[in-house]
Design a protein around this motif. Structure first.
Motif, short mmCIF file in Angstrom:
data_model
loop_
_atom_site.label_atom_id
_atom_site.label_comp_id
_atom_site.label_asym_id
_atom_site.label_seq_id
_atom_site.Cartn_x
_atom_site.Cartn_y
_atom_site.Cartn_z
N CYS A 1 2.27 -40.19 -1.53
CA CYS A 1 1.84 -39.35 -2.56
C CYS A 1 2.30 -38.08 -2.56
O CYS A 1 2.23 -37.14 -1.84
CB CYS A 1 0.64 -39.69 -2.23
SG CYS A 1 -0.11 -38.53 -4.21
N VAL A 2 3.47 -37.82 -3.97
CA VAL A 2 3.81 -37.25 -4.68
C VAL A 2 3.07 -35.31 -5.03
O VAL A 2 2.98 -35.09 -5.86
CB VAL A 2 4.88 -37.48 -4.91
CG1 VAL A 2 6.10 -37.77 -4.20
CG2 VAL A 2 4.68 -37.65 -6.15
N HIS A 3 1.88 -36.21 -5.41
CA HIS A 3 0.16 -36.03 -6.31
C HIS A 3 0.99 -35.53 -7.65
O HIS A 3 0.24 -34.51 -8.38
CB HIS A 3 0.10 -34.29 -5.37
CG HIS A 3 -0.36 -35.40 -3.93
ND1 HIS A 3 -1.74 -35.40 -3.40
CD2 HIS A 3 0.26 -34.28 -2.74
CE1 HIS A 3 -1.57 -35.46 -1.91
NE2 HIS A 3 -0.76 -35.02 -1.49
N CYS A 4 1.85 -36.11 -8.71
CA CYS A 4 2.49 -36.57 -9.20
C CYS A 4 0.72 -36.51 -10.60
O CYS A 4 1.34 -36.03 -11.58
CB CYS A 4 3.39 -36.83 -10.07
SG CYS A 4 3.19 -38.48 -9.76
N GLY A 5 0.25 -37.04 -10.38
CA GLY A 5 -0.76 -37.18 -11.27
C GLY A 5 -0.65 -38.43 -11.87
O GLY A 5 -1.41 -38.60 -13.03
N LEU A 6 0.35 -39.42 -12.32
CA LEU A 6 1.07 -40.51 -12.88
C LEU A 6 -0.63 -41.12 -13.24
O LEU A 6 -0.22 -41.55 -14.56
CB LEU A 6 2.01 -41.04 -12.88
CG LEU A 6 3.43 -39.89 -13.64
CD1 LEU A 6 4.69 -40.48 -12.76
CD2 LEU A 6 2.84 -39.41 -14.91
N CYS A 7 -0.85 -41.52 -12.53
CA CYS A 7 -2.01 -42.69 -12.08
C CYS A 7 -3.29 -42.07 -12.58
O CYS A 7 -3.89 -42.86 -12.77
CB CYS A 7 -1.70 -42.52 -10.68
SG CYS A 7 -2.34 -41.26 -9.60
N ARG B 1 -5.76 -40.03 -7.59
CA ARG B 1 -4.93 -39.05 -6.79
C ARG B 1 -6.00 -38.03 -5.45
O ARG B 1 -5.56 -37.52 -4.92
CB ARG B 1 -4.34 -37.93 -7.34
CG ARG B 1 -3.60 -36.88 -7.18
CD ARG B 1 -2.81 -36.28 -8.12
NE ARG B 1 -4.55 -35.41 -8.50
CZ ARG B 1 -3.50 -34.33 -9.79
NH1 ARG B 1 -2.34 -34.45 -9.90
NH2 ARG B 1 -4.80 -34.14 -10.52
N CYS C 1 1.51 -46.31 -10.34
CA CYS C 1 2.84 -45.49 -9.62
C CYS C 1 4.11 -45.22 -9.50
O CYS C 1 4.73 -46.24 -8.62
CB CYS C 1 2.07 -44.90 -8.26
SG CYS C 1 2.81 -43.82 -6.87
N PRO C 2 4.99 -43.97 -9.41
CA PRO C 2 6.25 -44.23 -9.04
C PRO C 2 7.04 -44.46 -7.81
O PRO C 2 7.86 -44.57 -7.06
CB PRO C 2 7.04 -43.01 -9.31
CG PRO C 2 5.83 -41.87 -9.79
CD PRO C 2 4.54 -42.76 -9.93
N ALA C 3 6.10 -43.52 -6.55
CA ALA C 3 6.18 -43.35 -5.68
C ALA C 3 5.73 -45.09 -4.68
O ALA C 3 5.83 -44.89 -3.13
CB ALA C 3 5.63 -43.02 -4.28
N VAL D 1 3.05 -45.97 -4.55
CA VAL D 1 1.68 -46.41 -3.10
C VAL D 1 0.73 -47.47 -3.65
O VAL D 1 0.29 -47.61 -5.00
CB VAL D 1 1.15 -44.63 -3.11
CG1 VAL D 1 -0.51 -44.37 -2.30
CG2 VAL D 1 1.94 -43.39 -2.53
N THR E 1 -2.51 -47.83 -3.46
CA THR E 1 -4.10 -46.92 -3.69
C THR E 1 -4.99 -47.84 -3.34
O THR E 1 -6.13 -47.70 -2.30
CB THR E 1 -4.40 -46.15 -4.47
OG1 THR E 1 -3.54 -44.96 -4.67
CG2 THR E 1 -5.90 -45.60 -4.34
S1 SF4 Z 1 1.28 -41.87 -9.23
FE1 SF4 Z 1 1.06 -42.24 -7.34
S2 SF4 Z 1 2.72 -40.65 -6.76
FE2 SF4 Z 1 1.78 -39.75 -8.45
S3 SF4 Z 1 -0.43 -39.23 -7.24
FE3 SF4 Z 1 -0.97 -41.28 -8.01
S4 SF4 Z 1 -1.22 -42.15 -6.03
FE4 SF4 Z 1 0.21 -40.28 -5.63
#
Ligand code: SF4
Ligand code: SF4
Length: 430
Positions: free
Chosen positions: A16-22, A40, A77-79, A81, A83
């Motif tokens: 998780c890069v904590h981007c907040g896209l989710c 996140r 999520c681009p990574a 993850v 969740t």
């Molecule tokens: S979109 Fe993925 S990488 Fe970005 S905050 Fe959410 S869980 Fe983390």
């Protein structure tokens, strides 16, 4: 494409890069606006708890337990993850702690996982469940039964969403009607709630598959998929049923396992994760899960006869475990369009309705708010609302039962079956 996505998801929080896209896609964040109720926020909590388990206070426990496991965040999520998976794994590990320290309603329903095993785990238990559901729908006894003091209000509410007609037999006892020249054999996964409460939908699925030229077998020894127990933090029970289902499939001689309930399909497609590192069961589970297909995908591929478009309108709720977890949205629409229906799209049709397994019983407040929002989004004057998951059907119907001019609810398979029955392509009554 779907398999590719599933192989990419990771159970590692460090991705998780904590981007907040989710955040925008998370229903509990949409309702609360609180970071800890977002994907996140939950990843952050899991990271902190892993580093220092003493940080697991009541607020953290509640935020993690509030996750619907709807997987909406995983899809965006681009990574990659996972969740929902991560929270589910945490719940399985923290089950004893949740029983001891969780809020009252949570404890009450976590204790129910044991009696649920008896109800869902055998044909006899399912027959009892079917009888109980019929009694609940009885014009005299039903009202009395749901008002008993020990019945939680959330369960009484949900009982309003039961189908009006509940058969007297389990779907697995329905005889096959193979047509000459079958092209392949498939195993129909009968499930538990589908086998008992929505037995007609299973029978209709069988009819449509046979109309499409397939031979359908419904092994009597198959069991519940285990999803409710897995989500409720009881993976051992889920594993026992998974073994029974894998063995039933291997003995059936079928090439495909067809499933019509989104939650079960998603669980069956992830059976190998129940047996990670097991040299015997992991490969067998992997073989099983690659054979699993949603019924609407199979029916769309069979190219059933095309019925001329009529005036009947349908809107679809895309269950989370069909859309986000399995990436299936197009096929139910294709199947219904082919059967002559007009599809009217609903705003955010893949946003969770609040049903989420037994979430509507354990978290009634959040579940009711999500249901209210879902009902607001139903397009005006639409005649039917289709949802390919028993929990969503029951939950949405419970919110519509006292509303004038509300659409009727049905599994998309039932709608398709009815169109082919009216066209004279499927005979008799179910
Ligand atoms: S979109 Fe993925 S990488 Fe970005 S905050 Fe959410 S869980 Fe983390
Ligand atoms: S699984 Fe659903 S409820 Fe849970 S964090 Fe992801 S989007 Fe939110």
């Amino acid at each position: 494409m779907e398999a590719e996505r599933r192989s990419e998801i990771t159970l590692d929080t460090s991705q998780c890069v904590h981007c907040g896209l989710c955040l925008a896609s998370c229903p509990t964040y949409q309702v609360s606006g609180i970071e800890s109720e977002s994907p996140r926020g939950r990843i952050f909590l899991l990271e902190r708890i892993q580093d220092d388990p003493t940080l697991l206070n009541d607020n953290a426990m509640r935020a993690l337990d509030d996750c619907l496991d709807c997987r909406a965040c995983e899809e965006v999520c681009p990574a990659h993850v996972a969740t929902g998976h991560l929270v589910e794994s945490w719940r399985a590990q923290a089950a004893p702690l949740l029983l001891e320290r969780g809020p009252q309603a949570m404890k009450q329903f976590r204790r129910m996982t044991r009696p649920m095993r008896l109800l869902l785990g055998s044909p006899l238990g399912l027959k009892f469940l079917q009888w109980l559901a019929r009694l609940t729908r009885h014009p005299y006894f039903g009202g009395w039964l749901t008002r008993l003091p020990f019945v939680p209000p959330a369960a009484s509410n949900l009982a309003c969403g039961l189908p009006a007609h509940i058969p007297h037999r389990l779907s697995r006892s329905y005889p096959p009607h193979p047509r000459p020249g079958c092209t392949a054999r498939v195993m129909l996964f009968s499930g538990c709630i589908m086998d008992a409460i929505y037995a007609e939908t299973n029978c209709h699925t069988q009819d449509l598959l046979e109309l499409g030229g397939l031979e359908v077998v419904v092994p009597a020894e198959q069991r519940c998929c285990g999803a409710l127990h897995m989500h409720g933090g009881a993976p051992e029970q889920a594993r026992r049923w998974a073994i029974a289902n894998i063995e039933a499939f291997e003995r059936s001689g079928a090439a495909t396992v067809v499933v019509n309930a989104a939650g079960c399909g998603s669980m069956l497609k992830e059976y190998s994760s129940l047996f990670s590192g097991d040299p015997v069961w992991e490969p067998r589970a992997r073989q099983f899960e690659t054979a699993v297909e949603d019924a609407t995908v199979v029916l769309a591929s069979l190219k059933l006869p095309e019925i001329e478009k009529g005036a009947t309108t349908v809107t679809l709720q895309d269950p989370c475990h069909l859309s986000h977890a399995q990436g299936i949205r197009r096929e139910p629409r294709q199947m219904l369009t082919r059967a002559g229906y007009q599809i009217v799209e609903m705003k955010e049709s893949d946003r969770c309705c609040g049903s989420a397994g037994i979430y509507n019983l354990t978290h009634p407040q959040m579940a009711q708010e999500l249901l209210r929002r879902k009902i607001e989004d139903i397009p005006d004057r639409v005649e039917w609302l289709g949802a390919a998951n028993p929990g969503c059907l029951m939950h949405i119907q419970s919110g519509l039962c006292d509303r004038p001019k509300a659409p009727e609810t049905a599994h998309p398979i039932d709608l398709a079956w009815e169109a082919y029955r009216k066209a004279g392509l499927i005979g008799g009554v179910s």
